[in-house]
Write a protein that holds these residues in place. Structure first.
Motif, PDB file in Angstrom:
ATOM      1  N   ALA A 194      45.787  57.493  64.035  1.00 43.92           N
ATOM      2  CA  ALA A 194      45.616  56.074  64.193  1.00 43.92           C
ATOM      3  C   ALA A 194      46.102  55.213  63.257  1.00 43.92           C
ATOM      4  CB  ALA A 194      43.935  55.884  63.763  1.00 43.92           C
ATOM      5  N   SER A 195      46.441  55.792  62.097  1.00 45.28           N
ATOM      6  CA  SER A 195      47.465  55.112  61.022  1.00 45.28           C
ATOM      7  C   SER A 195      48.794  54.898  61.511  1.00 45.28           C
ATOM      8  CB  SER A 195      47.665  55.899  59.751  1.00 45.28           C
ATOM      9  OG  SER A 195      48.496  55.167  58.803  1.00 45.28           O
ATOM     10  N   ILE A 201      42.719  60.437  61.998  1.00 45.89           N
ATOM     11  CA  ILE A 201      43.379  59.069  61.123  1.00 45.89           C
ATOM     12  C   ILE A 201      44.711  59.147  61.009  1.00 45.89           C
ATOM     13  CG2 ILE A 201      41.006  58.524  60.042  1.00 45.89           C
ATOM     14  CD1 ILE A 201      41.689  59.855  57.592  1.00 45.89           C
ATOM     15  N   ASP A 209      39.575  54.375  59.580  1.00 43.24           N
ATOM     16  CA  ASP A 209      40.744  54.406  60.089  1.00 43.24           C
ATOM     17  C   ASP A 209      41.737  53.349  59.696  1.00 43.24           C
ATOM     18  OD1 ASP A 209      39.823  52.524  61.868  1.00 43.24           O
ATOM     19  OD2 ASP A 209      39.634  53.900  63.436  1.00 43.24           O
TER      20      ASP A 209
END
Length: 570
Positions: free
Chosen positions: A240-241, A237, A409
């Motif tokens: 993904a961020s 994550i 996410d």
């Protein structure tokens, strides 16, 4: 009650709500297909990316679904199927769908900015900052709860009767397939946005890739522990961020949506084929195991009827991708009703398990109840062998895990947005910041802080977070309804469709927070409480204080005079 009546009756009411009430809202609010959306106006190839309606629908639905429409109805079924069914249908149409559609529309007309920015313009700067703090705290709870749920569905080991650890093939396969999904998403993003392959052709290849990932995953499970998966999810994550939305987040959500649609289709097929008579009582009692139908039912069902998290998704990522305003009803209003449909299927699944095994469903997790109930009903269409049941059971677990991972996410990215917005001066962008503000608004710093706080909560298990998440999430919905109502009033447009849902959700959630403080405080005074109880009291009290101040500011804004007819912000 025959489950087929619940299914068909519920779906018919939801469809009527979409085509009649949703279309009326379009007309009242003034949806304009000729108006440029923020995705075009501010296109940057990272967050603002114009996308076709099916892609945005897939992203939005996958992001908002999470575990709520499954966990909520199954847990609330202790009060009987009738209160759950009525709240899912009525709440979904007149509360949740209005909330989601309104938040998306307000963001579209405010350059794709968050609900916090909408509040700044319609209520005030202090209200905006309080709302952002409130939203950030809620997102931390989302990250912690959903990370724990996903890690639980990936956990490759379970305890046997002797207390030893044994491999769990279903979870191991779920983990493998989910990891392959991420690789597939990157390839899909490159095909569509870099190599400009037509969406239809890329979708066919993507679905073929999904089938291949499932086949490989069923044959090659990965066995890692819960704690190791929590660490790996934290790293995922983080990536993904900060990655461009087109390379991972959006394509993964879009492809995942086909798995989720397939699970819902399987649920409908299983229910129609088996159409069991549900022996779960229509109504049990107002008080069950120390829990009261009001407010517990309306907090617990959560995403199946209304969820404040949806407003953050709509105004945080979805509004930045919508190609045309005419798609807003499908994405905003329609996605919420699909969630309600899933909530009805979950309610039927728990009713079926009750009919088969009595109250034993209370010893299972909600995900296990859904997978167990649907796999047993699907046996009526020929999937009755032991291997077929194991496969359908595993695929339903996979679909639920996919719901949660997409929400995870997206929540991390939204948490990053909120943390950055908190430190911006009025009218200031991230690029304009200097000194300490530049450090705190740096996307990497904001992401690391969001992930660190969320994952630290997640290691303790989702069960300790979920009660507070439910109350915070529903209170966030009430505040988002308040924000959009004030914004519409400033435009001299009708906002009455927000007022009753707003007052009701405020009453529900404030009551729930007060009960949490009372119950956890009693535990501490009796010497049976722990650190978690103290944390719950502190967070509940903070949320209660923030919400009361915001409600006061919103009330003052609603009482202020309106702008001249036709004047719009942004």
């Amino acid at each position: 009650m025959n489950s087929l009546y619940l299914l068909l009756g519920g779906f018919a009411l939801l469809a009527a709500g979409y085509f009649i009430y949703g279309r009326w809202l379009e007309k009242v609010w003034g949806i304009d297909p000729s108006r440029r959306t923020p995705a075009h106006e501010l296109r940057d190839g990272i967050d603002y990316v114009p996308s076709k309606a099916p892609v945005v629908l897939g992203h939005h639905f996958s992001s908002i679904a999470g575990a709520g429409p499954i966990n909520g109805p199954i847990q609330a079924a202790v009060f009987g199927w009738l209160p759950c069914f009525l709240w899912i249908v009525i709440g979904g149409i007149f509360f949740g769908a209005v909330h989601d559609f309104g938040a998306l529309f307000a963001s579209l007309r405010n350059k794709g900015r968050s609900i916090g920015e909408v509040i700044a313009g319609s209520i005030g700067l202090r209200a905006k900052r309080l709302f952002i703090i409130f939203s950030f705290l809620t997102l931390i709870l989302v990250v912690g709860a959903f990370a724990s749920i996903v890690a639980g569905t990936f956990n490759g080991f379970t305890q046997d009767a002797a207390g030893g650890l044994v491999p769990n093939a279903v979870n191991g396969s779920t983990a493998t397939i989910s990891m392959l999904f991420m690789v597939l998403a990157v390839i899909f993003g490159l095909l569509v946005y870099r190599w400009e392959m037509p969406l239809g052709r890329a979708t066919v290849l993507g679905i073929a890739g999904i089938v291949a990932a499932i086949v490989i995953g069923l044959r090659c499970p990965v066995f890692l522990s819960y704690n190791l998966w929590m660490i790996l999810l934290g790293l995922y994550i983080l990536l993904a961020s900060v990655a461009p939305v087109w390379i991972l987040l959006q394509p993964r959500d879009y492809l995942s949506s086909f798995l989720l649609y397939a699970m819902m289709l399987a649920a409908v097929v299983g229910i129609v084929a088996a159409h069991p008579v549900i022996e779960l009582p229509a109504f049990t009692a107002f008080e069950v195991n120390g829990q009261y139908l009001f407010p517990v039912l309306f907090v617990t069902v959560a995403c199946g009827a209304i969820s404040g998290f949806h407003s953050l998704v709509a105004s945080g990522t979805t509004a930045k991708q919508l190609d045309n305003e005419r798609d807003a009803r499908l994405v905003g209003f329609g996605s919420m009703l699909i969630e309600s449909a899933l909530g009805i299927a979950s309610l039927i699944a728990v009713g079926y398990i009750f009919t088969q095994n009595g109250n034993s469903f209370t010893a299972q997790t909600p995900t296990q109840v859904l997978a167990d109930g649907l796999s047993q009903m699907l046996a009526c269409v020929g999937l009755d062998s032991a291997e077929a049941r194991r496969t359908t059971y595993g695929l339903i677990i996979l679909a639920v895990s996919t719901f949660c991972l997409t929400s995870l996410d997206t929540a991390t990215r939204l948490g990053r947005y909120m943390f950055q917005e908190l430190w911006l001066a009025p009218g200031q962008s991230v690029e304009d910041t200097r000194g300490w503000r530049a450090v705190l608004t740096n996307k990497y710093v904001a992401t690391i802080i969001t992930v660190a706080l969320g994952m630290s909560l997640g290691f303790g298990g989702y069960a300790k977070i979920w009660p507070l998440f439910g109350a915070a999430n529903q209170l966030l919905a009430a505040l988002a309804l308040l924000a959009v109502a004030c914004w519409l009033q400033n435009l001299a447009r009708r906002n009455s469709m927000f007022l009753l849902p707003m007052f009701f959700m405020l009453l529900v959630t404030l009551s729930s927070l007060l009960l949490t403080i009372r119950d956890q405080g009693s535990r501490l005074l009796a010497g049976t409480g722990d650190v978690v109880a103290g944390m719950q009291i502190a967070i509940a009290a903070l949320l209660l204080l923030l919400s009361l101040v915001l409600v006061k500011e919103g009330r003052q804004a609603l009482r202020r005079s309106r702008r001249p007819e036709g004047q719009e912000a942004g």
